[in-house]
Design an enzyme around this catalytic site. Sequence first.
Site, mmCIF file in Angstrom:
data_model
loop_
_atom_site.group_PDB
_atom_site.id
_atom_site.type_symbol
_atom_site.label_atom_id
_atom_site.label_comp_id
_atom_site.label_asym_id
_atom_site.label_seq_id
_atom_site.Cartn_x
_atom_site.Cartn_y
_atom_site.Cartn_z
ATOM 1 N N HIS B 191 31.689 19.157 51.351
ATOM 2 C CA HIS B 191 32.080 19.239 52.745
ATOM 3 C C HIS B 191 33.355 18.443 53.018
ATOM 4 O O HIS B 191 34.235 18.877 53.753
ATOM 5 C CB HIS B 191 30.931 18.732 53.615
ATOM 6 C CG HIS B 191 31.186 18.950 55.062
ATOM 7 N ND1 HIS B 191 31.112 20.194 55.625
ATOM 8 C CD2 HIS B 191 31.582 18.115 56.036
ATOM 9 C CE1 HIS B 191 31.434 20.089 56.896
ATOM 10 N NE2 HIS B 191 31.707 18.844 57.167
ATOM 11 N N ARG B 334 34.643 34.817 60.580
ATOM 12 C CA ARG B 334 33.593 34.962 59.571
ATOM 13 C C ARG B 334 32.305 34.396 60.161
ATOM 14 O O ARG B 334 32.309 33.262 60.652
ATOM 15 C CB ARG B 334 33.957 34.201 58.299
ATOM 16 C CG ARG B 334 32.921 34.411 57.184
ATOM 17 C CD ARG B 334 33.272 33.627 55.945
ATOM 18 N NE ARG B 334 33.158 32.186 56.190
ATOM 19 C CZ ARG B 334 33.541 31.269 55.318
ATOM 20 N NH1 ARG B 334 34.088 31.626 54.167
ATOM 21 N NH2 ARG B 334 33.413 29.988 55.601
ATOM 22 N N GLU B 433 32.942 38.906 47.595
ATOM 23 C CA GLU B 433 32.898 37.649 46.842
ATOM 24 C C GLU B 433 31.724 37.605 45.872
ATOM 25 O O GLU B 433 31.465 36.594 45.237
ATOM 26 C CB GLU B 433 32.861 36.441 47.784
ATOM 27 C CG GLU B 433 31.827 36.529 48.882
ATOM 28 C CD GLU B 433 31.976 35.411 49.924
ATOM 29 O OE1 GLU B 433 32.656 34.411 49.643
ATOM 30 O OE2 GLU B 433 31.409 35.551 51.019
ATOM 31 N N ASP B 457 34.035 32.084 45.659
ATOM 32 C CA ASP B 457 32.714 32.518 45.226
ATOM 33 C C ASP B 457 32.801 33.597 44.157
ATOM 34 O O ASP B 457 31.993 33.633 43.235
ATOM 35 C CB ASP B 457 31.900 33.031 46.424
ATOM 36 C CG ASP B 457 31.201 31.883 47.145
ATOM 37 O OD1 ASP B 457 31.065 30.804 46.535
ATOM 38 O OD2 ASP B 457 30.796 32.063 48.304
ATOM 39 N N CYS B 504 41.558 35.705 50.856
ATOM 40 C CA CYS B 504 41.561 34.451 51.609
ATOM 41 C C CYS B 504 41.027 33.274 50.800
ATOM 42 O O CYS B 504 40.756 32.222 51.340
ATOM 43 C CB CYS B 504 40.766 34.594 52.901
ATOM 44 S SG CYS B 504 39.017 34.892 52.643
#
Lengths: 91, 580
Positions: B191, B334, B433, B457, B504
């Site tokens: 994070h 998203r 992904e 991912d 992205c």
Amino acid sequence: MSADIQSNSVTITNEEGLHARPASLFAHLANQFHSQITVTRGEESVDGKSILSILTLGATQGVQLIIRAEGLDADQAVQQLSQLVESGFDV
Amino acid sequence: MQLLEGIAVSPGVAIGEVVVIDNEGFRIPTRFVTRDAVDEEVLRMQHAFDSVAAEISRNHERISDQLGVQYGAIFAAHLQMLKDPTLVNEVTGMISEKHHSAEYAVSKTLRRYAKIFQELDDHYMAERAHDFFDLEKNLLGKLLGRRRESLSKISTPAIVLAHNLTPSETAKLDPRFVLGFATEVGGPSSHTAIVAKGLEIPAVVGTGHFLTDVSGGDVVIVDGDHGQVILNPDDKTLHRYQEELEHHRSLAAELSVLRDLPAETIDGARIQLGANIEFPHEVNACRERGADGIGLYRTEFLYLGTDEEPTEEDHYRAYAHVIQSMGDRQVVFRTLDLGADKLGQLPRHEEENNPFLGVRSIRLSLRNLDLFRVQLRALTRASALGPVRVMFPMISTLQELRQAKMLLIDTMEDLVEDGYELKEKLEIGIMVEVPSAVLMLDKFLKEVDFISIGTNDLIQYCLAVDRSNKDVANLYRASDPAVLRLIETTIRQSNEAGVPVNLCGEMSTSPKYVPLLLGLGLRSMSVPPSSVPEIKQVCRSVSIEQCEAIAQRVMELESALEVDAYLTDQLRQIFPELAI
């Protein structure tokens, strides 16, 4: 009477080593004497009246220490402190 | 001076004073006091020692009475440590000789002892380090009293050091005053890494233990380019980094002239260059850096840092702000992309053996419809305010896409019934992904308005690598030929089907991949705001013809190593300053 120097070698016998509580007892007793007291492990010597310094020796069970006292009551100091360690701090 | 090696997760260099976030989150206000104030400072220190000693004595008696002398003994030891002449002399010396503040002297000294203990071989003794942290905490509590600054009130610029920042701790920090981050643990997808990138501040994670070596107010350098943290740098190092900061600034100034120029190749191909954002306030950075729109708006921040579920209005306010600030430029939303473990609002989830293969992202949303509907309602309402696209993350089957779409359509119908005026059509897309989505792409392309390739991912799932696991992290390569094949086929099929395709992931933030991606037919990318000028510069320095030749060559190579070497070499020829 001139200053006396005494020393004795002791082995830590209690399971938990010289951790906070035993170190506290040691420093407490050491402070009862007028003599200057040092504790030596290997090449490292520290002030025997300072709990922090004693703790930093990291003396665990089986470690050998030299207790050294210099002063008028050196004899008594070394004797009582050695006894404390050898009793496994069982007071 | 002490040099620590970690993982660079957000670029740039920061130099500043330290705020250490421990369990208690104390901040040491000042490191030094004036010569005149030394005596008073020593008195304050003695007073703090006395009152902590009094407190410990009371605890000693109380515990001895209640539980017996044995249990009280630990307090006796604490008391003796506190009254230990060695300790007191050391702290006093730091104040009277070096003019340190009482807080700094206390913290520095006790942490030094804690460190000695941590390094002892004996496990039991090593644990005793806690005794010193306890004493430090108590003494600082007394010294700071009401002046104690909580994290949410940091009001001067500082560098934040922590064992591991939790999302809620990060959320409490005022980003205006955070110059950089360094944490003892964490990986590239932690994070801290995401937030640091979002805030465009340098960050290094995974340095190993160092918190015992610093105290609040120490000077530290966070080198987010090389993954280094330097505690108490010497003059020479400090000077070198100050020069580097200056260089960063002048390069940024140089690139800032690009702001109002389009991302267009030499031979006139227009590239859509969007920005990725995490927080609504980042729209300013997007505009300043000259992004064409927002290619990825991560909506997770609304859920983090609070145990309350965000309301429809919370969502709506944030979304409306972003859309209205971007004017006629497109914003791609998203929907929630988190694992269940990060969401305090949900009932305690079952421990998952493999969270990355578990209930996360769209799977989580589809299993918590109440939560998902709130977000969809706010999104749909906000979409009336400007050009908006909605994107579902981590789609791995057609059924997931259809379910999510149906929910969105339901929501729109409900809103119309509630009297809201909506656009007739909301553009809906998916993140590609998961390799299964690539393999089924021809089917997906018939049911979406656009797609966006999420490389982070995709790489992880294609190569079966957890990049936060340092033993295999070296296998995590965007340039792996297998990954490149997935990307190549995705771009080609989308272009053939006439469905807009964007990329992205982090891959597009590395300048060397840009010629390759353009050569593969990509015409739309989205990068962190800070990378926009650099990537724009690369686009403006190449021709499509040249890029296609590069792509053709790359697709023949057999290893990530060869690909990287070749692309770095090409970038050096195109734009030498960016080739690192």
